[in-house]
Design an enzyme around this catalytic site. Structure first.
Site, PDB file in Angstrom:
ATOM      1  N   THR A  70       0.828  -1.212   0.000  1.00 53.40           N
ATOM      2  CA  THR A  70       0.000   0.000   0.000  1.00 53.40           C
ATOM      3  C   THR A  70       0.854   1.251   0.000  1.00 53.40           C
ATOM      4  OG1 THR A  70      -1.915  -1.056   1.026  1.00 53.40           O
ATOM      5  CG2 THR A  70      -1.695   1.320   1.331  1.00 53.40           C
ATOM      6  N   ASN A 149      -4.804  -9.825  -7.912  1.00 55.82           N
ATOM      7  CA  ASN A 149      -4.848 -10.498  -6.621  1.00 55.82           C
ATOM      8  C   ASN A 149      -6.103 -11.331  -6.397  1.00 55.82           C
ATOM      9  OD1 ASN A 149      -5.598  -7.592  -6.694  1.00 55.82           O
ATOM     10  ND2 ASN A 149      -6.514  -8.053  -4.710  1.00 55.82           N
ATOM     11  N   GLN A 178       1.640  -9.479  -6.211  1.00 65.18           N
ATOM     12  CA  GLN A 178       1.212 -10.883  -6.339  1.00 65.18           C
ATOM     13  C   GLN A 178       2.095 -11.699  -7.282  1.00 65.18           C
ATOM     14  OE1 GLN A 178      -0.877 -12.583  -4.629  1.00 65.18           O
ATOM     15  NE2 GLN A 178      -1.881 -10.935  -3.509  1.00 65.18           N
ATOM     16  N   HIS A 200       5.160  -9.555   3.082  1.00 67.74           N
ATOM     17  CA  HIS A 200       4.325 -10.599   3.701  1.00 67.74           C
ATOM     18  C   HIS A 200       3.605 -11.481   2.688  1.00 67.74           C
ATOM     19  CE1 HIS A 200       0.062  -8.976   3.494  1.00 67.74           C
ATOM     20  NE2 HIS A 200       0.739  -7.898   3.143  1.00 67.74           N
ATOM     21  N   THR A 236      13.328   6.928  10.468  1.00 68.74           N
ATOM     22  CA  THR A 236      14.354   5.951  10.844  1.00 68.74           C
ATOM     23  C   THR A 236      14.070   4.617  10.173  1.00 68.74           C
ATOM     24  OG1 THR A 236      14.668   7.034  12.976  1.00 68.74           O
ATOM     25  CG2 THR A 236      15.442   4.763  12.789  1.00 68.74           C
ATOM     26  N   CYS A 323      -8.081  -6.814   1.404  1.00 69.11           N
ATOM     27  CA  CYS A 323      -8.259  -5.383   1.669  1.00 69.11           C
ATOM     28  C   CYS A 323      -9.686  -4.925   1.413  1.00 69.11           C
ATOM     29  CB  CYS A 323      -7.284  -4.568   0.818  1.00 69.11           C
ATOM     30  SG  CYS A 323      -5.573  -4.880   1.243  1.00 69.11           S
TER      31      CYS A 323
END
Length: 380
Positions: A70, A149, A178, A200, A236, A323
């Protein structure tokens, strides 16, 4: 447990978890700190970038570590839009993009940008001719996903890249979330300027990602601050996450090289078995399609009921994109493919991984058929 929702997320690989923990423990310093511990962290971050670039066959300074798909998609689309709006405000995408692309484009429309949403055929693939005709003098970006997806259709990215090359004033972004590790994609010298990857989806960790930004591409940053990541993404750096996604990328590429025929075989077997179940209609095209996704409809039955029945047997599948799967409406993707309402509201998605076995698919098919028959009996 039989887990068949790998397009939503994958189980982290043990060695990815181990690398994340080791880096978190031993390289906890801020890479921007000027003391020795900060210097060691900075060296490791640069090494991770070098390795990512090597795996993707691009330059080290073309790798930006992100928090996932995203962020990568928003960074690419809005970054191009805001940086190059003086030259044009026209963007081309498709009707079947991930919500993070669709919503980003819709948000830009509110700011005065014009978006062309290309239609797709019944296989979920855009027309190259439609794309050519859509390009205008003020077009600054084409954003097209590689692998869908929901249904697994594959877009003609190479051909789009060749068209993009002929229009040097526009940029080409690919959502490759994907496709990574399942459907190869060449990034170097192929017309692609930006490419999104998520950790992920490849047995890495949530909150990790990569955005490829080629050297000729300038983005307006969404985050301003300490100028980390070449001032494209201030903040960071997530060093442990960056090392982890590179590890996941390496592992998934190795598995693709060694196990892609096994995955294709499991996919073929699943498709054949589904075709034998009365009442099931397969929505995923035979070609061009990714080897890990099969979408099908059971007209007349509610998909969430089937999901819960299978869940009670410890078998996990899904409906639409994770999503948007909690929105109780029809599949936007299947509707764009021109499928009937009874198919668009009754769709289910199975997504495999290299860990999925034929034995698991046999058990799944048996339980699915039982659930479908049971629900039909109740309705009669």
């Amino acid at each position: 447990m039989i887990y068949l929702d790998n397009s939503a997320t994958t189980k982290p690989h043990p060695s990815v978890l181990k690398s994340f923990q080791q880096v978190s423990e031993s390289f906890f310093a801020n890479p921007s700190s000027i003391h020795q511990l900060g210097g060691e962290a900075e060296k490791l971050l640069f090494k991770a970038k070098e390795q990512a670039a090597e795996l993707l066959h691009v330059n080290t300074n073309e790798i930006i570590f992100t928090s996932g798909g995203t962020e990568g998609n928003n960074m690419a689309i809005k970054g191009i839009a805001f940086e190059h709006q003086a030259r044009g405000k026209h963007i081309i995408t498709s009707q079947i993009e991930h919500p993070s692309v669709m919503e980003a484009c819709m948000a830009l429309e509110k700011l005065g940008f014009t978006i062309t949403y290309l239609p797709v055929d019944e296989k979920g693939v855009i027309s190259i001719e439609d794309l050519k005709h859509a390009i205008q003098n003020d077009t600054i970006l084409i954003s097209i996903m590689h692998v869908n997806n929901e249904i697994g259709s594959i877009q003609p990215i190479e051909e789009i890249g060749e068209i993009a090359k002929k229009h040097p004033k526009l940029f080409f972004h690919v959502d490759h979330v994907q496709g990574v590790g399942k459907v190869p994609l060449k990034l170097n010298n192929c017309g692609i300027d930006l490419c999104t990857i998520s950790g992920h989806k490849i047995h890495g960790l949530k909150g990790t990602g990569i955005l490829y930004v080629n050297n000729r591409t300038k983005l307006f940053p969404l985050f301003h601050g300490g100028s980390q990541e070449q001032a494209i993404r201030s903040g960071t750096e997530n060093l442990a996450g960056s090392v982890a996604i590179v590890k996941a990328l390496r592992l998934i590429k190795e598995r693709h090289a060694n196990e892609r025929s096994n995955l294709a075989e499991v996919h073929r077997y699943l498709r054949e078995e589904l075709q034998h179940i009365d009442g099931i209609i397969i929505n995923t095209p035979e070609k061009p399609a990714a080897p890990h996704i099969i979408n099908f409809s059971v007209p007349g039955l509610k998909p969430e009921v089937i999901i819960h029945m299978l869940g009670e047997k410890k078998i996990f599948i899904s409906t639409k994109s994770a999503c948007s799967s909690k929105q109780k409406d029809e599949s936007r993707i299947l509707a764009a493919c021109g499928l009937s309402k009874e198919r668009t509201i009754s769709a289910l998605r199975i997504s495999l991984s290299y860990d999925t076995t034929r034995k698991e698919i046999e058990a799944f098919v048996q339980e699915l058929e039982s659930a479908v028959n049971q629900l039909k009996e109740v309705m009669e």
